[in-house]
Design a protein around this motif. Structure first.
Motif, PDB file in Angstrom:
ATOM      1  N   GLU A 137      -4.934  -3.325   4.590  1.00 22.57           N
ATOM      2  CA  GLU A 137      -4.139  -2.941   5.679  1.00 22.57           C
ATOM      3  C   GLU A 137      -4.422  -3.754   6.889  1.00 22.57           C
ATOM      4  O   GLU A 137      -3.696  -3.826   8.103  1.00 22.57           O
ATOM      5  CB  GLU A 137      -4.248  -1.598   5.872  1.00 22.57           C
ATOM      6  CG  GLU A 137      -3.561  -0.695   4.910  1.00 22.57           C
ATOM      7  CD  GLU A 137      -2.099  -0.713   4.582  1.00 22.57           C
ATOM      8  OE1 GLU A 137      -1.678  -0.672   5.905  1.00 22.57           O
ATOM      9  OE2 GLU A 137      -1.448  -0.170   3.764  1.00 22.57           O
ATOM     10  N   THR A 138      -5.632  -4.233   7.147  1.00 23.38           N
ATOM     11  CA  THR A 138      -6.185  -4.719   8.287  1.00 23.38           C
ATOM     12  C   THR A 138      -5.711  -6.218   8.484  1.00 23.38           C
ATOM     13  O   THR A 138      -5.920  -6.929   9.624  1.00 23.38           O
ATOM     14  CB  THR A 138      -7.743  -4.782   8.591  1.00 23.38           C
ATOM     15  OG1 THR A 138      -8.476  -5.501   7.570  1.00 23.38           O
ATOM     16  CG2 THR A 138      -8.033  -3.350   8.359  1.00 23.38           C
ATOM     17  N   PRO A 164      -3.675   4.369   2.187  1.00 22.93           N
ATOM     18  CA  PRO A 164      -2.614   3.991   1.363  1.00 22.93           C
ATOM     19  C   PRO A 164      -2.143   5.014   0.467  1.00 22.93           C
ATOM     20  O   PRO A 164      -3.036   6.004   0.191  1.00 22.93           O
ATOM     21  CB  PRO A 164      -3.279   2.695   0.732  1.00 22.93           C
ATOM     22  CG  PRO A 164      -4.365   2.274   1.570  1.00 22.93           C
ATOM     23  CD  PRO A 164      -4.839   3.385   2.302  1.00 22.93           C
ATOM     24  N   ARG A 192      -4.518   3.984   8.250  1.00 25.40           N
ATOM     25  CA  ARG A 192      -3.822   4.501   7.568  1.00 25.40           C
ATOM     26  C   ARG A 192      -4.324   4.428   6.208  1.00 25.40           C
ATOM     27  O   ARG A 192      -5.137   3.682   5.563  1.00 25.40           O
ATOM     28  CB  ARG A 192      -2.703   3.633   7.181  1.00 25.40           C
ATOM     29  CG  ARG A 192      -1.396   4.272   6.484  1.00 25.40           C
ATOM     30  CD  ARG A 192      -0.181   3.225   6.590  1.00 25.40           C
ATOM     31  NE  ARG A 192       0.802   3.711   5.514  1.00 25.40           N
ATOM     32  CZ  ARG A 192       0.711   3.069   4.388  1.00 25.40           C
ATOM     33  NH1 ARG A 192      -0.199   2.578   3.745  1.00 25.40           N
ATOM     34  NH2 ARG A 192       1.860   3.622   3.443  1.00 25.40           N
ATOM     35  N   VAL A 246      -7.470  -0.084   1.811  1.00 26.00           N
ATOM     36  CA  VAL A 246      -7.462  -0.168   3.388  1.00 26.00           C
ATOM     37  C   VAL A 246      -7.954  -1.500   4.157  1.00 26.00           C
ATOM     38  O   VAL A 246      -7.564  -1.865   5.131  1.00 26.00           O
ATOM     39  CB  VAL A 246      -8.775   0.872   3.662  1.00 26.00           C
ATOM     40  CG1 VAL A 246      -9.072   0.953   4.917  1.00 26.00           C
ATOM     41  CG2 VAL A 246      -8.326   2.364   3.329  1.00 26.00           C
ATOM     42  N   LEU A 262       6.296  -5.900   5.823  1.00 23.66           N
ATOM     43  CA  LEU A 262       5.335  -5.883   6.810  1.00 23.66           C
ATOM     44  C   LEU A 262       5.529  -6.264   8.121  1.00 23.66           C
ATOM     45  O   LEU A 262       4.876  -5.507   9.092  1.00 23.66           O
ATOM     46  CB  LEU A 262       4.161  -6.599   6.225  1.00 23.66           C
ATOM     47  CG  LEU A 262       3.397  -6.208   4.747  1.00 23.66           C
ATOM     48  CD1 LEU A 262       2.833  -7.173   4.111  1.00 23.66           C
ATOM     49  CD2 LEU A 262       2.842  -4.835   4.917  1.00 23.66           C
ATOM     50  N   ASP A 307       3.762   2.231  11.842  1.00 25.13           N
ATOM     51  CA  ASP A 307       2.401   2.730  11.422  1.00 25.13           C
ATOM     52  C   ASP A 307       1.699   2.745  12.824  1.00 25.13           C
ATOM     53  O   ASP A 307       0.943   1.849  12.951  1.00 25.13           O
ATOM     54  CB  ASP A 307       2.019   1.777  10.353  1.00 25.13           C
ATOM     55  CG  ASP A 307       0.882   2.451   9.758  1.00 25.13           C
ATOM     56  OD1 ASP A 307       0.246   3.596  10.213  1.00 25.13           O
ATOM     57  OD2 ASP A 307       0.553   1.997   8.609  1.00 25.13           O
ATOM     58  N   ARG A 315      -2.430 -11.421   4.107  1.00 19.07           N
ATOM     59  CA  ARG A 315      -2.289 -10.601   3.088  1.00 19.07           C
ATOM     60  C   ARG A 315      -1.495 -10.915   1.876  1.00 19.07           C
ATOM     61  O   ARG A 315      -1.884 -11.026   0.874  1.00 19.07           O
ATOM     62  CB  ARG A 315      -1.560  -9.132   3.416  1.00 19.07           C
ATOM     63  CG  ARG A 315      -1.475  -8.020   2.388  1.00 19.07           C
ATOM     64  CD  ARG A 315      -1.495  -6.713   3.104  1.00 19.07           C
ATOM     65  NE  ARG A 315      -1.270  -5.722   1.976  1.00 19.07           N
ATOM     66  CZ  ARG A 315      -1.323  -4.508   2.382  1.00 19.07           C
ATOM     67  NH1 ARG A 315      -1.215  -4.069   3.853  1.00 19.07           N
ATOM     68  NH2 ARG A 315      -1.605  -3.446   1.378  1.00 19.07           N
ATOM     69  N   LYS A 340       5.196  -3.714  11.603  1.00 15.54           N
ATOM     70  CA  LYS A 340       4.349  -4.235  12.531  1.00 15.54           C
ATOM     71  C   LYS A 340       5.027  -4.215  13.877  1.00 15.54           C
ATOM     72  O   LYS A 340       4.551  -3.773  14.951  1.00 15.54           O
ATOM     73  CB  LYS A 340       3.430  -5.577  12.561  1.00 15.54           C
ATOM     74  CG  LYS A 340       2.775  -5.962  13.241  1.00 15.54           C
ATOM     75  CD  LYS A 340       1.796  -7.409  13.139  1.00 15.54           C
ATOM     76  CE  LYS A 340       0.732  -7.614  13.884  1.00 15.54           C
ATOM     77  NZ  LYS A 340       0.223  -8.683  13.612  1.00 15.54           N
ATOM     78  N   GLY A 351       0.806  -1.268   0.074  1.00 14.48           N
ATOM     79  CA  GLY A 351       0.002  -0.010  -0.031  1.00 14.48           C
ATOM     80  C   GLY A 351       0.880   1.269  -0.011  1.00 14.48           C
ATOM     81  O   GLY A 351       0.283   2.330   0.692  1.00 14.48           O
ATOM     82  N   SER A 352       2.147   1.023  -0.413  1.00 15.77           N
ATOM     83  CA  SER A 352       2.882   2.233  -0.339  1.00 15.77           C
ATOM     84  C   SER A 352       3.880   2.158  -1.847  1.00 15.77           C
ATOM     85  O   SER A 352       4.462   1.141  -2.053  1.00 15.77           O
ATOM     86  CB  SER A 352       3.921   2.266   0.913  1.00 15.77           C
ATOM     87  OG  SER A 352       5.065   3.092   0.726  1.00 15.77           O
TER      88      SER A 352
END
Length: 296
Positions: A117-118, A86, A84, A114, A70, A79, A124, A74, A27-28
């Motif tokens: 991201e969860t 993205p 957040r 989004v 990731l 983050d 993921r 975490k 997401g970046s």
């Protein structure tokens, strides 16, 4: 052509695909570029003579690099934001350029990112690689240190989360634009009732600002916030744009972008609004639209 040039040429043929994988994983845009560069370094140091499918090999390498990123994100709690926003992919309203089109080949809207991201990192990866890029679970399993059956369960859990949380946008861009234009006009006029009429009752607003983020839910709070934001905004021009392939806006002040607004429209109403108004993040985005009033 020497061996390194030949290898670099083969890698470049896969770069667009690898960026698309990394963008969905992270997401970046900047981190996606870092992941792709790391894949090139690993390739240049590896003996790939026995690799039959270089694209598949590179995809799993990028997946592993993204998984590590990731997990590090975490673990270090880099983050701290609950919601957040993205990095958006911004294009001219009349169409995507080829590079952006490759990144958004599967219509990856901000709402989907989004939700991604969860997910936990392993979920993921399993979902992105399998559901978006058809990587077999037999190839995903070693990356997440699971059996193929366990990797399948990771993807299944992620899939249920995505289907239950990510709204499906209206496919008609003109219908999206109608809702967004009505929202902007109502905010500009301070028309609370008109804003509520174009917002879904459970609309979500995420705003990324310097030093933090803000989350609002519900048509009334979002409508009030839109009116106050419009009154306080120091904007000289607003330009229509595509934000992750959907109707959006880039706002400028004296030729410099001050915010990007992405909208998710479903059933003719706005269900999500994602705003980035953080100058540092805006500076890192690939903004292909410009203030029509600026020189040049």
């Amino acid at each position: 052509m020497n061996d390194n040039d030949w290898l670099a040429e083969r890698f470049e043929a896969h770069r667009g695909h690898l960026r698309a994988v990394a963008y969905r994983m992270l997401g970046s845009l900047s981190e996606a570029e870092d992941a792709v560069q790391e894949a090139w370094l690993k390739l240049s140091r590896s003996d790939t003579g026995a690799v039959e499918n270089l694209g598949g090999w590179l995809t799993t390498v990028v997946g592993r690099v993204c998984l590590d990123m990731l997990r590090a994100r975490k673990a270090k709690r880099e983050d701290m934001l609950d919601e957040r926003v993205p990095d958006p992919i911004i294009s001219e309203e009349d169409g995507l350029d080829p590079e952006h089109e490759a990144l958004l080949a599967d219509s990856v809207g901000l709402a989907l990112l989004v939700v991604l991201e969860t997910l936990n990192p392993a979920e993921r990866l399993a979902f992105v690689l399998h559901d978006m890029f058809a990587v077999p679970f037999e190839e995903i399993a070693p990356i997440v240190d699971r059996t193929p059956a366990a990797a399948m369960q990771l993807a299944s859990r992620a899939r249920r989360r995505v289907r239950g949380s990510a709204p499906v946008p209206d496919p008609d861009l003109a219908r999206q634009r109608t809702a967004v234009d009505a929202f902007l006009a109502a905010a500009r006029d301070g028309d609370f009732d008109a804003l509520v009429a174009v917002l879904d009752p459970d609309v979500v607003l995420r705003v990324q600002q310097p030093g933090g983020s803000r989350l609002l839910r519900g048509a009334s709070p979002v409508a009030n916030s839109a009116i106050m934001f419009n009154r306080a905004a120091d904007v000289s021009a607003s330009v229509r744009a595509l934000v992750n392939g959907a109707a959006g806006v880039v706002a400028f002040q004296d030729g410099k972008p001050v915010s990007v607004l992405g909208f998710t429209v479903a059933g003719g109403r706005i269900v999500e609004i994602d705003i980035i108004a953080d100058p540092d993040r805006l500076d890192r985005l690939d903004l292909v639209v410009s203030d029509p009033g600026s020189p040049g």
